[in-house]
Design a protein around this motif. Structure first.
Motif, PDB file in Angstrom:
ATOM      1  N   MET A 102       0.799  -1.187   0.063  1.00  0.00           N
ATOM      2  CA  MET A 102       0.166   0.050  -0.056  1.00  0.00           C
ATOM      3  C   MET A 102       0.876   1.011  -0.080  1.00  0.00           C
ATOM      4  O   MET A 102       2.010   1.166   0.320  1.00  0.00           O
ATOM      5  CB  MET A 102      -1.011   0.176   1.097  1.00  0.00           C
ATOM      6  N   LEU A 103       0.431   2.321  -0.370  1.00  0.00           N
ATOM      7  CA  LEU A 103       1.043   3.518  -0.398  1.00  0.00           C
ATOM      8  C   LEU A 103       0.084   4.851  -0.586  1.00  0.00           C
ATOM      9  O   LEU A 103      -0.977   4.639  -0.829  1.00  0.00           O
ATOM     10  CB  LEU A 103       2.098   3.773  -1.412  1.00  0.00           C
ATOM     11  N   GLU A 104       0.478   6.076  -0.246  1.00  0.00           N
ATOM     12  CA  GLU A 104      -0.141   7.366  -0.315  1.00  0.00           C
ATOM     13  C   GLU A 104       0.518   8.052  -1.463  1.00  0.00           C
ATOM     14  O   GLU A 104       1.873   8.064  -1.240  1.00  0.00           O
ATOM     15  CB  GLU A 104      -0.575   8.100   0.818  1.00  0.00           C
ATOM     16  N   VAL A 105      -0.030   9.049  -2.439  1.00  0.00           N
ATOM     17  CA  VAL A 105       0.548   9.889  -3.323  1.00  0.00           C
ATOM     18  C   VAL A 105      -0.303  10.966  -3.274  1.00  0.00           C
ATOM     19  O   VAL A 105      -1.373  11.039  -2.988  1.00  0.00           O
ATOM     20  CB  VAL A 105       0.912   9.109  -4.530  1.00  0.00           C
ATOM     21  N   ARG A 106       0.694  11.959  -3.274  1.00  0.00           N
ATOM     22  CA  ARG A 106      -0.120  13.506  -3.430  1.00  0.00           C
ATOM     23  C   ARG A 106      -0.919  13.360  -4.548  1.00  0.00           C
ATOM     24  O   ARG A 106      -0.655  12.867  -5.457  1.00  0.00           O
ATOM     25  CB  ARG A 106       1.283  14.560  -3.472  1.00  0.00           C
TER      26      ARG A 106
END
Length: 147
Positions: A102-106
């Motif tokens: 999983m990850l978050e990106v702007r």
């Protein structure tokens, strides 16, 4: 050509320096060191002729991993370093039984989102107001491994 390997303690200062160059909210030397020393983290680096040009930081618990940082210095981008680090991470995940990343990106970082999609990540949702400096929503993405 570059090589990818797990980060050693002697690389921490180099990561912290790149953090300050690349991110508006760059991690301090102490934050990188503390992460390195955690049992549930792994850090990979991409090196060009011995010089650190990029790094990947992942936290993992049981069968899930979260990419906290993936970065390549500006002059070395679009040459495959990030992709090679992800491949190294996939091998690590296979060894550890990690089946989901999983990850978050702007939201505004379209280049990064496109890169992740090229590597099989799918959008899962939005996390409102996740980023500060500047304030921005995060796009949540994930990828199942071992399919």
């Amino acid at each position: 050509m570059f090589t990818v390997r797990q980060i050693e303690e002697s690389d921490i200062e180099k990561i912290a320096a790149l953090e300050q160059q690349i991110f508006p909210d760059g991690w301090s030397h102490e934050a990188v060191r503390d992460t390195y020393r955690q049992d549930n983290s792994v850090l990979f680096g991409a090196f060009d002729s011995g010089k650190l040009i990029g790094y990947l930081i992942v936290y993992y618990v049981l069968d899930e991993g979260e990419i906290a940082r993936i970065a390549v210095e500006k002059g070395s981008r679009r040459q495959g370093a990030a992709g090679h680090m992800l491949l190294k991470l996939e091998n690590f995940c296979e060894e550890k039984g990690i089946t989901k990343l999983m990850l978050e990106v702007r939201e505004s970082n379209e280049a990064a989102a496109a890169f992740y999609k090229d590597y099989g990540f799918e959008e899962d949702g939005i996390r409102k107001g996740y980023y500060a400096d500047p304030a921005e929503d995060a796009v949540l993405m994930s990828r199942r491994l071992g399919r």
